[in-house]
Design a protein around this motif. Structure first.
Motif, mmCIF file in Angstrom:
data_model
loop_
_atom_site.group_PDB
_atom_site.id
_atom_site.type_symbol
_atom_site.label_atom_id
_atom_site.label_comp_id
_atom_site.label_asym_id
_atom_site.label_seq_id
_atom_site.Cartn_x
_atom_site.Cartn_y
_atom_site.Cartn_z
ATOM 1 N N LEU A 25 -8.014 -7.774 -6.996
ATOM 2 C CA LEU A 25 -7.345 -7.038 -5.879
ATOM 3 C C LEU A 25 -6.085 -6.468 -6.192
ATOM 4 O O LEU A 25 -5.060 -7.134 -6.623
ATOM 5 C CB LEU A 25 -7.002 -8.361 -4.768
ATOM 6 C CG LEU A 25 -6.111 -7.736 -3.364
ATOM 7 C CD1 LEU A 25 -7.110 -6.888 -2.804
ATOM 8 C CD2 LEU A 25 -5.848 -9.197 -2.724
ATOM 9 N N THR A 26 -6.088 -5.141 -5.845
ATOM 10 C CA THR A 26 -5.175 -4.293 -6.161
ATOM 11 C C THR A 26 -4.500 -3.876 -4.808
ATOM 12 O O THR A 26 -5.009 -3.239 -4.128
ATOM 13 C CB THR A 26 -5.408 -3.123 -6.893
ATOM 14 O OG1 THR A 26 -6.121 -3.554 -8.164
ATOM 15 C CG2 THR A 26 -4.281 -2.083 -7.349
ATOM 16 N N LEU A 27 -3.207 -4.488 -4.659
ATOM 17 C CA LEU A 27 -2.616 -4.016 -3.343
ATOM 18 C C LEU A 27 -1.991 -2.739 -3.378
ATOM 19 O O LEU A 27 -1.660 -2.317 -4.413
ATOM 20 C CB LEU A 27 -1.403 -5.113 -3.047
ATOM 21 C CG LEU A 27 -2.109 -6.589 -2.837
ATOM 22 C CD1 LEU A 27 -0.678 -7.529 -2.713
ATOM 23 C CD2 LEU A 27 -2.872 -6.624 -1.760
ATOM 24 N N ASN A 28 -1.798 -2.195 -1.890
ATOM 25 C CA ASN A 28 -1.213 -0.786 -2.077
ATOM 26 C C ASN A 28 0.148 -0.683 -2.490
ATOM 27 O O ASN A 28 0.718 0.316 -2.912
ATOM 28 C CB ASN A 28 -0.999 -0.409 -0.646
ATOM 29 C CG ASN A 28 -2.706 -0.354 0.113
ATOM 30 O OD1 ASN A 28 -3.578 -0.145 -0.585
ATOM 31 N ND2 ASN A 28 -2.752 -0.379 1.290
ATOM 32 N N ASP A 29 0.980 -2.079 -2.739
ATOM 33 C CA ASP A 29 2.406 -1.757 -3.305
ATOM 34 C C ASP A 29 2.302 -1.785 -4.718
ATOM 35 O O ASP A 29 3.120 -1.904 -5.675
ATOM 36 C CB ASP A 29 3.313 -3.076 -2.898
ATOM 37 C CG ASP A 29 2.643 -4.352 -3.325
ATOM 38 O OD1 ASP A 29 1.669 -4.469 -4.379
ATOM 39 O OD2 ASP A 29 3.264 -5.641 -3.076
ATOM 40 N N GLY A 30 0.848 -1.807 -5.467
ATOM 41 C CA GLY A 30 0.796 -1.674 -7.043
ATOM 42 C C GLY A 30 0.590 -2.879 -7.482
ATOM 43 O O GLY A 30 0.087 -3.003 -8.756
ATOM 44 N N SER A 31 0.856 -4.311 -7.082
ATOM 45 C CA SER A 31 0.561 -5.391 -7.734
ATOM 46 C C SER A 31 -1.000 -5.805 -7.613
ATOM 47 O O SER A 31 -1.791 -5.146 -6.749
ATOM 48 C CB SER A 31 1.355 -6.542 -6.906
ATOM 49 O OG SER A 31 0.914 -6.412 -5.551
ATOM 50 N N ALA A 52 0.033 -17.666 -3.837
ATOM 51 C CA ALA A 52 -0.098 -16.983 -2.418
ATOM 52 C C ALA A 52 0.066 -15.540 -2.484
ATOM 53 O O ALA A 52 0.762 -15.055 -3.313
ATOM 54 C CB ALA A 52 0.830 -17.498 -1.628
ATOM 55 N N ILE A 53 -0.739 -14.853 -1.655
ATOM 56 C CA ILE A 53 -0.508 -13.313 -1.794
ATOM 57 C C ILE A 53 0.301 -13.125 -0.453
ATOM 58 O O ILE A 53 -0.500 -13.678 0.703
ATOM 59 C CB ILE A 53 -1.864 -12.773 -1.865
ATOM 60 C CG1 ILE A 53 -2.420 -12.881 -3.390
ATOM 61 C CG2 ILE A 53 -1.928 -11.238 -1.653
ATOM 62 C CD1 ILE A 53 -3.667 -12.379 -3.610
ATOM 63 N N PRO A 54 1.035 -12.273 -0.130
ATOM 64 C CA PRO A 54 1.532 -11.872 1.000
ATOM 65 C C PRO A 54 0.686 -11.532 2.253
ATOM 66 O O PRO A 54 -0.438 -10.752 1.787
ATOM 67 C CB PRO A 54 2.607 -10.618 0.798
ATOM 68 C CG PRO A 54 2.700 -10.803 -0.832
ATOM 69 C CD PRO A 54 1.246 -11.324 -1.336
ATOM 70 N N MET A 55 0.937 -12.339 3.259
ATOM 71 C CA MET A 55 0.061 -11.709 4.544
ATOM 72 C C MET A 55 0.187 -10.532 4.889
ATOM 73 O O MET A 55 1.163 -9.982 4.763
ATOM 74 C CB MET A 55 0.633 -12.816 5.710
ATOM 75 C CG MET A 55 -0.107 -14.011 5.950
ATOM 76 S SD MET A 55 -1.892 -14.159 6.463
ATOM 77 C CE MET A 55 -1.780 -14.578 7.883
ATOM 78 N N GLY A 56 -0.999 -9.819 5.408
ATOM 79 C CA GLY A 56 -0.952 -8.602 5.984
ATOM 80 C C GLY A 56 -0.890 -7.393 4.887
ATOM 81 O O GLY A 56 -0.968 -6.147 5.523
ATOM 82 N N MET A 57 -0.851 -7.760 3.956
ATOM 83 C CA MET A 57 -0.999 -6.703 2.820
ATOM 84 C C MET A 57 -2.495 -6.130 2.611
ATOM 85 O O MET A 57 -3.352 -6.805 2.985
ATOM 86 C CB MET A 57 -0.410 -7.384 1.564
ATOM 87 C CG MET A 57 0.901 -7.746 1.385
ATOM 88 S SD MET A 57 1.833 -6.292 1.365
ATOM 89 C CE MET A 57 1.809 -5.510 -0.163
ATOM 90 N N SER A 58 -2.387 -4.800 2.417
ATOM 91 C CA SER A 58 -3.680 -4.348 2.037
ATOM 92 C C SER A 58 -3.870 -3.708 0.754
ATOM 93 O O SER A 58 -3.064 -3.580 0.086
ATOM 94 C CB SER A 58 -4.005 -3.076 3.273
ATOM 95 O OG SER A 58 -3.790 -3.480 4.558
ATOM 96 N N GLY A 59 -5.423 -3.592 0.455
ATOM 97 C CA GLY A 59 -5.406 -3.167 -0.898
ATOM 98 C C GLY A 59 -6.880 -2.931 -1.182
ATOM 99 O O GLY A 59 -7.844 -3.025 -0.316
ATOM 100 N N ARG A 60 -7.300 -2.654 -2.310
ATOM 101 C CA ARG A 60 -8.524 -2.509 -2.982
ATOM 102 C C ARG A 60 -9.256 -3.788 -3.443
ATOM 103 O O ARG A 60 -8.595 -4.179 -4.571
ATOM 104 C CB ARG A 60 -8.783 -1.420 -3.923
ATOM 105 C CG ARG A 60 -9.926 -0.936 -4.406
ATOM 106 C CD ARG A 60 -10.132 0.206 -5.532
ATOM 107 N NE ARG A 60 -11.226 0.700 -5.747
ATOM 108 C CZ ARG A 60 -11.681 2.105 -5.434
ATOM 109 N NH1 ARG A 60 -10.979 2.799 -4.873
ATOM 110 N NH2 ARG A 60 -12.917 2.302 -5.876
ATOM 111 N N LEU A 61 -10.138 -4.369 -3.015
ATOM 112 C CA LEU A 61 -10.833 -5.522 -4.027
ATOM 113 C C LEU A 61 -12.163 -4.838 -4.593
ATOM 114 O O LEU A 61 -13.058 -4.379 -4.060
ATOM 115 C CB LEU A 61 -11.254 -6.588 -2.563
ATOM 116 C CG LEU A 61 -12.040 -7.715 -3.209
ATOM 117 C CD1 LEU A 61 -11.001 -8.463 -4.014
ATOM 118 C CD2 LEU A 61 -12.568 -8.336 -2.048
#
Length: 100
Positions: A25-31, A52-61
């Protein structure tokens, strides 16, 4: 068969397929996180990770297909649920916003 089993009706709109596949999972914030995909349906996915991964975060799985000629599943997702599963891991629910 018990009466409970006979009276049970699936509440989900889509059937979940149980899997155990490596995922990234690559989040939109770069993590980026390396996780395990536990199950998926056409509208969501359940992942497992040791933090845990922050709630509400979006990204590419990206979910590995296991090799061969099948390409990995790639989707844009949004994290919608985090639960500690009792074994020092977290179960992460995410909605699939679109397939890539």
């Amino acid at each position: 068969m018990s009466s409970l089993a006979r009276n049970y009706q699936e509440k989900r709109n889509f059937i979940r397929m149980q899997v155990s596949a490596p995922a990234t999972l690559t989040l939109n914030d770069g993590s980026s996180y390396d996780l395990t995909c536990l199950d998926l349906s056409s509208s969501g996915v359940q992942l497992q990770h040791f933090e845990a991964i922050p709630m509400g975060m979006s990204g590419r799985l990206t979910v590995s297909s296991g090799g061969g000629y099948t390409t990995p599943l790639e989707a844009q997702v949004t994290v919608c649920r985090i639960e500690e599963d009792g074994s020092e891991n977290y179960r992460i629910g995410a909605t699939i916003d679109s397939f890539l």
